[in-house]
Every structure is written in structure tokens, then in C-alpha cells.
Design an enzyme around this catalytic site. Structure first.
Site, PDB file in Angstrom:
ATOM      1  N   ASN A   9      30.604  28.215  11.336  1.00 24.29           N
ATOM      2  CA  ASN A   9      31.916  27.569  11.294  1.00 24.29           C
ATOM      3  C   ASN A   9      32.086  26.886   9.942  1.00 24.29           C
ATOM      4  O   ASN A   9      31.486  25.857   9.679  1.00 24.29           O
ATOM      5  CB  ASN A   9      32.017  26.548  12.438  1.00 24.29           C
ATOM      6  CG  ASN A   9      33.320  25.752  12.392  1.00 24.29           C
ATOM      7  OD1 ASN A   9      34.286  26.147  11.746  1.00 24.29           O
ATOM      8  ND2 ASN A   9      33.335  24.616  13.080  1.00 24.29           N
ATOM      9  N   LYS A  11      34.631  25.370   8.875  1.00 21.92           N
ATOM     10  CA  LYS A  11      35.550  24.226   8.961  1.00 21.92           C
ATOM     11  C   LYS A  11      36.598  24.345   7.837  1.00 21.92           C
ATOM     12  O   LYS A  11      36.999  25.458   7.494  1.00 21.92           O
ATOM     13  CB  LYS A  11      34.777  22.916   8.946  1.00 21.92           C
ATOM     14  CG  LYS A  11      33.710  22.871  10.052  1.00 21.92           C
ATOM     15  CD  LYS A  11      33.097  21.527  10.237  1.00 21.92           C
ATOM     16  CE  LYS A  11      32.079  21.579  11.371  1.00 21.92           C
ATOM     17  NZ  LYS A  11      31.519  20.252  11.674  1.00 21.92           N
ATOM     18  N   HIS A  95      36.659  22.552  19.816  1.00 19.90           N
ATOM     19  CA  HIS A  95      35.669  21.879  18.969  1.00 19.90           C
ATOM     20  C   HIS A  95      35.929  20.376  18.993  1.00 19.90           C
ATOM     21  O   HIS A  95      37.065  19.926  19.078  1.00 19.90           O
ATOM     22  CB  HIS A  95      35.755  22.421  17.537  1.00 19.90           C
ATOM     23  CG  HIS A  95      34.613  22.004  16.667  1.00 19.90           C
ATOM     24  ND1 HIS A  95      34.541  20.755  16.092  1.00 19.90           N
ATOM     25  CD2 HIS A  95      33.490  22.658  16.291  1.00 19.90           C
ATOM     26  CE1 HIS A  95      33.428  20.669  15.388  1.00 19.90           C
ATOM     27  NE2 HIS A  95      32.772  21.809  15.485  1.00 19.90           N
ATOM     28  N   GLU A  97      36.004  18.187  16.803  1.00 25.10           N
ATOM     29  CA  GLU A  97      36.926  17.697  15.780  1.00 25.10           C
ATOM     30  C   GLU A  97      38.377  17.945  16.187  1.00 25.10           C
ATOM     31  O   GLU A  97      39.258  17.140  15.883  1.00 25.10           O
ATOM     32  CB  GLU A  97      36.602  18.364  14.435  1.00 25.10           C
ATOM     33  CG  GLU A  97      35.285  17.873  13.863  1.00 25.10           C
ATOM     34  CD  GLU A  97      34.653  18.799  12.845  1.00 25.10           C
ATOM     35  OE1 GLU A  97      33.542  18.489  12.402  1.00 25.10           O
ATOM     36  OE2 GLU A  97      35.267  19.842  12.504  1.00 25.10           O
ATOM     37  N   GLU A 167      27.565  21.074  21.549  1.00 24.63           N
ATOM     38  CA  GLU A 167      27.435  20.334  20.301  1.00 24.63           C
ATOM     39  C   GLU A 167      27.559  18.845  20.591  1.00 24.63           C
ATOM     40  O   GLU A 167      28.679  18.329  20.738  1.00 24.63           O
ATOM     41  CB  GLU A 167      28.539  20.740  19.318  1.00 24.63           C
ATOM     42  CG  GLU A 167      28.397  22.134  18.760  1.00 24.63           C
ATOM     43  CD  GLU A 167      29.271  22.327  17.529  1.00 24.63           C
ATOM     44  OE1 GLU A 167      28.737  22.663  16.481  1.00 24.63           O
ATOM     45  OE2 GLU A 167      30.491  22.113  17.627  1.00 24.63           O
ATOM     46  N   GLY A 173      27.252  17.088  11.719  1.00 24.96           N
ATOM     47  CA  GLY A 173      27.427  16.640  10.343  1.00 24.96           C
ATOM     48  C   GLY A 173      26.726  15.353  10.001  1.00 24.96           C
ATOM     49  O   GLY A 173      26.931  14.798   8.926  1.00 24.96           O
ATOM     50  N   SER A 211      24.001  20.021  13.317  1.00 26.59           N
ATOM     51  CA  SER A 211      23.009  19.899  12.238  1.00 26.59           C
ATOM     52  C   SER A 211      21.860  20.887  12.388  1.00 26.59           C
ATOM     53  O   SER A 211      20.698  20.555  12.144  1.00 26.59           O
ATOM     54  CB  SER A 211      22.487  18.457  12.155  1.00 26.59           C
ATOM     55  OG  SER A 211      23.522  17.555  11.830  1.00 26.59           O
TER      56      SER A 211
END
Length: 252
Positions: A9, A11, A95, A97, A167, A173, A211
Site C-alpha cells: 500500500n 498510500k 483502512h 486511515e 492492522e 507507521g 510496520s
């Protein structure tokens, strides 16, 4: 036999130069793999066409988000059918985010899953808890509810298009990673939820994200319920991404 999938991904990162420099290298190196891994590159939507042109047969392509609707007056949205028409085989859905920064709800996630499946895409459904929820002992409850709501309308004929990506939000991140044992425990719990819904849980691929790097991928992918990974920053480096793909155990 569950599919072994490693999806990168990107992003909101990337450029035509990155596509040119990365995709060909990844495609070339994957050609020699014999571990059965399916590698997927998920760039920003503007670069999907460029990635598709270079992907070849060994690389699949996905989009990071699709609309809740099939078509219409929804300026700025990309439909699942459009993504399929442009050569995508996968889409991320839900996701963290999207949930946190754009207010995406469980109901919207479910609608997007429906659009993806109806259009012939594989829906990579993202679930995960925050650090506060894990600290409060609510991690499994939170993830279980996200899974149940996301797949509530999946028909028996469509389960082969469903992938779940766990996740933990606190690991995305941040450089922090769930231990292999903790990740396995959550993946096993997700599989139990799928079984309780009557899904063919032992045939559904579950991915870990948060990560994942070349130096921790092998330990994560060795777990019995982890079938691959959803990779963020490391997917922007061809060598790192290939190393992670290589860490997937061979088919048994």
C-alpha cells in the site's frame, strides 16, 4: 489451500519515476520465486494505469479505496467497476486511515465491500484496534465487531473474494509491531469469527499489517493463521518489498 498474499500500500506516495523504477524490478525478481506468493501493488489511483502497464503476469494491482456507489454524481470518487475496468484485481476497504481521517463508518465499509465483490474485485478488508482499546482489554471485541459488520452481507458465492487484513492502529507507521504471538492470536480470533458466521474460514486469507519489514516478516508469516502481509512504507523500496515477498513460506 489459502492464497499467500503480500500487498504493498503506497498510500499517498509515489510518482511516475517510482513506478518506472520499482515495478519492473519487483516483477523481474518475482519471476524466479517458487513460494506461491501473490504480490500486489496498490498505488494512488492516478498511477494505477502506469502500474498495470508494467505489472505483467506476476504482479497484481489494486486501488486504495472505492466508492459506496456504483456510479453517479459523486465528484472525486472512484467506483469499484472503474477500478476493475482499469486492470485492478484488488481494493483495500476500511483502512484505519480512512476510518480515522475521513470518518468512514462500518456501514460505509460494508457498502464498499458489496461494491467490490459485485465488480469482481478482491476486497482486502482492514480491521484493527487502537492502543487505547488494546490497553483496555477490548482488542478482540473491537476487531470482531469490525469483521462482522464488514462481511454481514457477503453471500456464500463471494467468500473467495474476501481477504481480511489485521492492522493494529498503534503499529501503523510507528515502527512498533505486534509480536508474532500476539498477531497470531488475533488472526486465530478473526478466523473463529468467520467460522461463527458460516464462512469457509479455513479458506480465507488473513494478512498482517503494521510496520512489517524484511527483518520481521519471516517470523510473522510463519504463524499458522497469517497468510501474508499488507505492507506500507517498506513497499516503496523494491528490495525491501521483494525481501518481504521472499519471506512467505512455500506452499505445502
Amino acid at each position: 489451500m489459502r492464497r499467500k498474499i503480500v500487498a504493498g500500500n503506497w498510500k499517498m506516495n509515489g510518482s511516475k519515476d517510482l513506478v518506472s523504477n520499482l515495478v519492473g524490478q519487483v516483477r523481474s525478481e518475482l519471476a524466479s520465486f517458487d513460494n506461491g506468493v501473490e504480490a500486489v501493488i496498490i498505488p494512488p489511483a492516478l498511477f494505477v494505469g502506469d502500474v498495470v502497464e508494467q505489472a505483467g503476469e506476476k504482479l497484481a494491482v489494486g486501488v486504495q479505496n472505492v466508492a459506496c456507489w456504483g456510479s453517479g454524481a459523486y465528484t472525486g470518487e472512484v467506483s469499484a467497476a472503474m477500478a476493475k475496468d482499469c486492470g485492478c484485481g484488488f481494493t483495500l476497504v476500511g483502512h484505519s486511515e480512512r476510518r480515522q481521517l475521513f470518518g468512514e463508518t462500518d456501514e460505509q465499509v460494508a457498502a464498499k465491500v458489496g461494491q467490490a465483490l459485485a465488480s469482481g474485485l478482491v476486497a482486502v478488508i482492514c480491521v484493527g484496534e487502537t492502543l487505547e482499546e488494546r490497553s483496555a482489554g477490548k482488542a478482540e471485541d473491537v476487531v470482531s465487531l469490525q469483521v462482522r459488520k464488514a462481511v454481514a452481507d457477503v453471500g456464500s458465492e463471494s467468500w473467495q473474494q474476501v481477504v481480511i487484513a489485521y492492522e493494529p492502529v498503534w503499529a501503523i507507521g510507528t515502527g512498533k509491531t505486534a509480536t508474532a504471538d500476539d498477531a497470531q492470536a488475533m488472526h486465530a480470533a478473526i478466523r473463529d469469527v468467520l467460522k461463527s458466521l458460516g464462512a469457509p474460514a479455513d479458506e480465507i486469507s488473513l494478512l498482517y499489517g503494521g510496520s512489517v519489514k524484511a527483518d520481521n516478516a519471516a517470523a510473522l508469516f510463519a504463524q499458522p493463521d497469517i497468510d501474508g502481509g499488507l505492507i506500507g512504507g517498506a513497499s516503496l523500496d523494491a528490495n525491501d518489498f521483494v525481501s518481504i515477498c521472499r519471506a512467505v513460506p512455500g506452499k505445502s
